[in-house]
Design a protein around this motif. Structure first.
Motif, PDB file in Angstrom:
ATOM      1  N   LEU A 121    -115.033 -53.178  -5.306  1.00 34.62           N
ATOM      2  CA  LEU A 121    -115.943 -52.070  -5.567  1.00 34.62           C
ATOM      3  C   LEU A 121    -115.417 -50.833  -4.854  1.00 34.62           C
ATOM      4  N   SER A 123    -124.065 -45.455  -7.301  1.00 37.86           N
ATOM      5  CA  SER A 123    -125.165 -46.409  -7.425  1.00 37.86           C
ATOM      6  C   SER A 123    -126.313 -46.060  -6.484  1.00 37.86           C
ATOM      7  N   HIS A 156    -118.085 -45.733  -6.527  1.00 40.50           N
ATOM      8  CA  HIS A 156    -119.064 -46.476  -7.319  1.00 40.50           C
ATOM      9  C   HIS A 156    -120.306 -46.779  -6.493  1.00 40.50           C
TER      10      HIS A 156
END
Length: 64
Positions: free
Chosen positions: A24, A32, A28
């Motif tokens: 990840l 999020s 990202h």
């Protein structure tokens, strides 16, 4: 309050594991998190909270 704090800690651990093991990217994770903050201010937020509480009570009721 306790349920929401434990949910935040659990989701934080999941994001950390994704970041460390599954690749990840930090961008990202930031996107999020921002999405979550913006969703908290929408009309669907009470439904999301109710769904989370329902899932928590379902998981809490499981007997081994």
């Amino acid at each position: 309050m306790i349920l929401s704090m434990s949910g935040v800690v659990l989701l934080g651990i999941i994001v950390f594991l994704f970041f460390r093991k599954a690749g990840l990217k930090a961008s990202h994770a930031v996107v999020s998190a921002l999405f979550g903050f913006y969703m908290a201010n929408t009309a669907i937020a009470p439904s999301i909270k109710a769904g989370g509480e329902s899932l928590a009570s379902l998981l809490g009721g499981i007997k081994f």
